[in-house]
Write a protein that holds these residues in place. Structure first.
Motif, mmCIF file in Angstrom:
data_model
loop_
_atom_site.group_PDB
_atom_site.id
_atom_site.type_symbol
_atom_site.label_atom_id
_atom_site.label_comp_id
_atom_site.label_asym_id
_atom_site.label_seq_id
_atom_site.Cartn_x
_atom_site.Cartn_y
_atom_site.Cartn_z
ATOM 1 N N TRP A 6 0.963 -1.275 -0.185
ATOM 2 C CA TRP A 6 0.819 0.007 0.072
ATOM 3 C C TRP A 6 0.979 1.244 0.130
ATOM 4 C CZ3 TRP A 6 -3.121 -1.382 4.818
ATOM 5 C CH2 TRP A 6 -4.563 -2.196 4.974
ATOM 6 N N ASP A 7 0.355 2.408 -0.796
ATOM 7 C CA ASP A 7 0.751 3.418 -0.286
ATOM 8 C C ASP A 7 0.619 4.114 0.989
ATOM 9 O OD1 ASP A 7 2.361 4.013 -3.229
ATOM 10 O OD2 ASP A 7 0.355 4.033 -3.711
ATOM 11 N N VAL A 8 1.909 4.862 1.227
ATOM 12 C CA VAL A 8 1.243 5.277 2.759
ATOM 13 C C VAL A 8 0.666 7.359 2.494
ATOM 14 C CG1 VAL A 8 2.296 6.373 4.421
ATOM 15 C CG2 VAL A 8 2.637 3.573 4.193
ATOM 16 N N ARG A 22 0.367 -4.777 3.393
ATOM 17 C CA ARG A 22 -0.249 -4.916 4.097
ATOM 18 C C ARG A 22 -0.197 -5.940 5.458
ATOM 19 N NH1 ARG A 22 -5.966 -6.141 1.309
ATOM 20 N NH2 ARG A 22 -7.112 -6.485 2.857
ATOM 21 N N GLY A 23 -1.255 -5.488 6.261
ATOM 22 C CA GLY A 23 -0.599 -6.042 7.848
ATOM 23 C C GLY A 23 -0.025 -5.638 8.348
ATOM 24 N N SER A 24 1.302 -4.889 8.001
ATOM 25 C CA SER A 24 1.803 -4.047 8.885
ATOM 26 C C SER A 24 1.029 -2.852 9.352
ATOM 27 C CB SER A 24 3.162 -4.284 7.908
ATOM 28 O OG SER A 24 3.569 -4.589 7.836
ATOM 29 N N LYS A 25 1.827 -2.248 10.111
ATOM 30 C CA LYS A 25 1.353 -1.366 11.269
ATOM 31 C C LYS A 25 1.657 -0.308 10.744
ATOM 32 C CE LYS A 25 1.220 0.559 15.912
ATOM 33 N NZ LYS A 25 -0.189 0.480 16.330
ATOM 34 N N LEU A 26 0.676 1.083 10.320
ATOM 35 C CA LEU A 26 0.709 2.119 10.093
ATOM 36 C C LEU A 26 1.868 2.857 10.566
ATOM 37 C CD1 LEU A 26 -2.031 3.198 8.068
ATOM 38 C CD2 LEU A 26 -0.011 2.462 7.306
ATOM 39 N N GLY A 27 2.538 3.611 10.404
ATOM 40 C CA GLY A 27 3.572 4.685 11.912
ATOM 41 C C GLY A 27 2.001 5.534 11.862
ATOM 42 N N GLU A 28 3.029 6.417 13.580
ATOM 43 C CA GLU A 28 2.034 7.290 13.516
ATOM 44 C C GLU A 28 1.776 8.608 12.810
ATOM 45 O OE1 GLU A 28 1.310 10.389 18.042
ATOM 46 O OE2 GLU A 28 3.049 9.677 16.825
#
Length: 172
Positions: A6-8, A22-28
């Motif tokens: 996914w693009d951030v 996918r499935g990884s935690k997004l940063g703050e």
């Protein structure tokens, strides 16, 4: 197994140049993009799908027609076309459309596409690992399923039926 990226995005929906699996935690302060497609017919019924019992989120629940994450390098429009074909085997051309509305959620942006197509559901090819079944349902049935906790209860569910042909200011 294919790794989905996914693009951030930042809070203003600008690409940051980062991607995430996918499935990884997004940063703050990092966000991702999700699409939903609501297909209505000329009888003001929505095509709804029942999620497979094996789904991690909302198993066995009825849901709006299509939902899914936008993959890296994709626009929400292209993702809506791809997800519609993947989940129900129906090709839709949204090249002249844009999201009908967007709702911000904790980790991203939900783009909603509302379209009208009279589809014969017997012609659909359902994605086995995602969709158990589909059917046409009017507003009363959808709201009853939500009341019975059998439909994912979007806070704006009733409004979908009212705004599907609106653009801009809502008037009743």
């Amino acid at each position: 197994m294919i790794i989905e990226l996914w693009d951030v995005y930042d809070k203003n929906r600008n690409l940051t140049g980062k991607t995430i699996k996918r499935g990884s935690k997004l940063g703050e302060y990092d966000y991702h993009l999700v699409i939903h497609v609501c297909i209505f017919n000329s009888k003001n019924e929505m095509l709804i799908q029942k999620r497979q019992p094996s789904k991690k989120l909302w198993p066995n629940m009825w849901d709006i027609t299509i939902g899914g994450a936008v993959q890296s390098g994709e626009t929400s429009t292209k993702a809506a076309e791809r997800e519609t074909f993947e989940e129900i085997g129906y090709r839709v051309d949204l090249s002249n459309d844009r999201a009908f509305f967007t709702i911000n959620f904790d980790n991203g942006f939900d783009d909603y596409f509302l379209i009208e197509e009279d589809i014969d559901i017997k012609d659909l090819r359902l994605q086995y690992d995602e969709v158990e079944e589909v059917k046409w349902a009017d507003k009363d049935e959808v709201l009853q399923l939500a009341k019975e906790n059998k439909f994912i209860n979007y806070w704006f569910l009733e409004k979908l039926f009212e705004i599907r042909k609106q653009r801009g200011a809502y008037t009743k």
